[in-house]
Design a protein around this motif. Structure first.
Motif, PDB file in Angstrom:
ATOM      1  N   ALA A 183       0.839  -1.201   0.000  1.00 47.80           N
ATOM      2  CA  ALA A 183       0.000   0.000   0.000  1.00 47.80           C
ATOM      3  C   ALA A 183       0.872   1.248   0.000  1.00 47.80           C
ATOM      4  CB  ALA A 183      -0.913   0.001   1.215  1.00 47.80           C
ATOM      5  N   ALA A 184       1.942   1.205   0.775  1.00 47.66           N
ATOM      6  CA  ALA A 184       2.846   2.346   0.811  1.00 47.66           C
ATOM      7  C   ALA A 184       3.516   2.543  -0.539  1.00 47.66           C
ATOM      8  CB  ALA A 184       3.902   2.143   1.897  1.00 47.66           C
ATOM      9  N   ALA A 185       3.932   1.453  -1.167  1.00 49.52           N
ATOM     10  CA  ALA A 185       4.580   1.558  -2.471  1.00 49.52           C
ATOM     11  C   ALA A 185       3.614   2.089  -3.517  1.00 49.52           C
ATOM     12  CB  ALA A 185       5.118   0.202  -2.896  1.00 49.52           C
ATOM     13  N   GLY A 220      -6.493  12.144   2.086  1.00 53.81           N
ATOM     14  CA  GLY A 220      -5.685  13.113   2.809  1.00 53.81           C
ATOM     15  C   GLY A 220      -4.406  12.549   3.377  1.00 53.81           C
ATOM     16  N   GLU A 221      -4.150  11.257   3.162  1.00 53.09           N
ATOM     17  CA  GLU A 221      -2.928  10.642   3.655  1.00 53.09           C
ATOM     18  C   GLU A 221      -1.745  11.169   2.862  1.00 53.09           C
ATOM     19  OE1 GLU A 221      -1.906   6.272   5.412  1.00 53.09           O
ATOM     20  OE2 GLU A 221      -2.963   6.363   3.499  1.00 53.09           O
ATOM     21  N   VAL A 222      -0.699  11.582   3.552  1.00 55.18           N
ATOM     22  CA  VAL A 222       0.426  12.239   2.889  1.00 55.18           C
ATOM     23  C   VAL A 222       1.706  11.431   3.070  1.00 55.18           C
ATOM     24  CG1 VAL A 222      -0.586  14.523   3.134  1.00 55.18           C
ATOM     25  CG2 VAL A 222       0.947  13.657   4.923  1.00 55.18           C
ATOM     26  N   GLU A 256       8.795   7.875   2.624  1.00 57.87           N
ATOM     27  CA  GLU A 256       8.264   7.935   3.975  1.00 57.87           C
ATOM     28  C   GLU A 256       6.768   8.203   3.897  1.00 57.87           C
ATOM     29  OE1 GLU A 256      10.329  10.879   6.193  1.00 57.87           O
ATOM     30  OE2 GLU A 256      12.307   9.972   5.909  1.00 57.87           O
ATOM     31  N   LYS A 257       6.061   7.679   4.871  1.00 56.94           N
ATOM     32  CA  LYS A 257       4.611   7.863   4.913  1.00 56.94           C
ATOM     33  C   LYS A 257       4.167   7.894   6.366  1.00 56.94           C
ATOM     34  CE  LYS A 257       0.358   5.682   3.186  1.00 56.94           C
ATOM     35  NZ  LYS A 257      -0.171   4.494   2.470  1.00 56.94           N
ATOM     36  N   THR A 317       5.736   4.632   8.053  1.00 54.49           N
ATOM     37  CA  THR A 317       6.363   3.680   7.152  1.00 54.49           C
ATOM     38  C   THR A 317       7.541   4.370   6.504  1.00 54.49           C
ATOM     39  OG1 THR A 317       4.303   2.508   6.672  1.00 54.49           O
ATOM     40  CG2 THR A 317       6.083   2.285   5.075  1.00 54.49           C
ATOM     41  N   ARG A 318       8.706   3.773   6.593  1.00 52.30           N
ATOM     42  CA  ARG A 318       9.907   4.323   5.972  1.00 52.30           C
ATOM     43  C   ARG A 318      10.617   3.197   5.234  1.00 52.30           C
ATOM     44  NH1 ARG A 318       9.668   6.782  11.087  1.00 52.30           N
ATOM     45  NH2 ARG A 318       9.440   9.055  10.982  1.00 52.30           N
TER      46      ARG A 318
END
Length: 272
Positions: free
Chosen positions: A17-19, A214-216, A233-234, A241-242
């Motif tokens: 999800a982060a990727a 709104g997630e940055v 980074e998130k 998450t890094r």
């Protein structure tokens, strides 16, 4: 019986999800360039930063943030292999991971669970194994006695598993990271150019990302060589998450465990 908590860590979902937040977009057809970042490690805090750069030393000066993200996603999708190091939130606390993978199913590395030890994972084609350390066995068994018994018997040994089984699938899903770059070709994210940064001697451009909820987050794209994602980074705090990416297109040399290092599943069942 070994507790299901052993396999309840949702590593892949968080990582992918982060990727996806970082690198969704249509692929671009920019020219191929050789990257100096093939062995990059470290985080976005490494090196210094500057307010910006001119078109003479910034190949992305004439591109929008969205175009840079698209170009990077296109290059990441064509990778034959990469390594990822990172920290990310999990159901049992902060996780640390190091994984090296290719685009045809080979994957090896480790996932650590804060106070619950570490488990090594290995996949070659259709075969997969896990190797929990002593602390992991002790933390994840149904009771301390079972955990200590497992730790004593199986320390340093691999358990053959089915990586498609629901009990193990999430543990191995992060190994499909390259495929996620290839499949995530559309995004509702917005991107904004930030400052230039040097990360482990590689010059990068920061892209600030925001999704419809709104997630940055932030991602750092190499401005020299191929436009690979070097770091991202998130969120912040306990939900942060890094990740850093390295070893782009480097050959993998992975071998299956020796027979004397394999755990017989029947023996495991009899003990636990």
């Amino acid at each position: 019986m070994l507790s299901k908590r052993l396999f309840s860590v949702v590593v892949g979902c968080s990582l992918l999800a982060a990727a996806a937040t970082a690198c969704d977009g249509d692929s671009d057809t920019s020219k191929h360039r050789k990257s100096r970042s093939s062995s990059i490690g470290g985080s976005s805090s490494s090196g210094g930063s500057t307010a910006g750069s001119s078109s003479d030393d910034d190949p992305f000066a004439s591109l929008t943030a969205q175009q840079i993200a698209d170009r990077s996603q296109g290059r990441m999708a064509t990778l034959s292999s990469l390594s990822v190091d990172g920290t990310l939130p999990g159901q049992n606390g902060t996780m640390k991971l190091h994984l090296t993978m290719d685009n045809v199913g080979t994957c090896e590395g480790s996932i650590g669970l804060q106070d619950a030890g570490e488990v090594a994972i290995l996949r070659i084609g259709s075969e997969s194994w896990i190797k929990p350390d002593q602390k992991f066995w002790q933390a994840m068994a149904n009771n301390p006695q079972d955990g200590q018994t497992a730790a004593d018997l199986f320390n340093g040994k691999y358990l053959p598993v089915d990586s498609t089984d629901p009990d193990y699938r999430d543990l191995f899903s992060a190994c499909s990271l390259i495929a996620s770059f290839a499949s995530d070709t559309k995004s509702d994210n917005t991107y904004t150019k930030g400052k230039t940064h040097t990360i482990e001697t590689v010059d990068t451009i920061q892209l600030k990302t925001s999704d419809p909820s709104g997630e940055v987050g932030e991602m750092y794209i190499a401005t020299e060589g191929e436009p690979y994602v070097i770091s991202m980074e998130k969120d912040t705090g306990n939900s942060a998450t890094r990740m850093t990416f390295s070893d782009f297109n480097q050959p993998l040399q992975v071998t299956p465990p020796e027979a004397d290092l394999l755990i017989d599943p029947a023996t495991l069942e009899s003990v636990l």
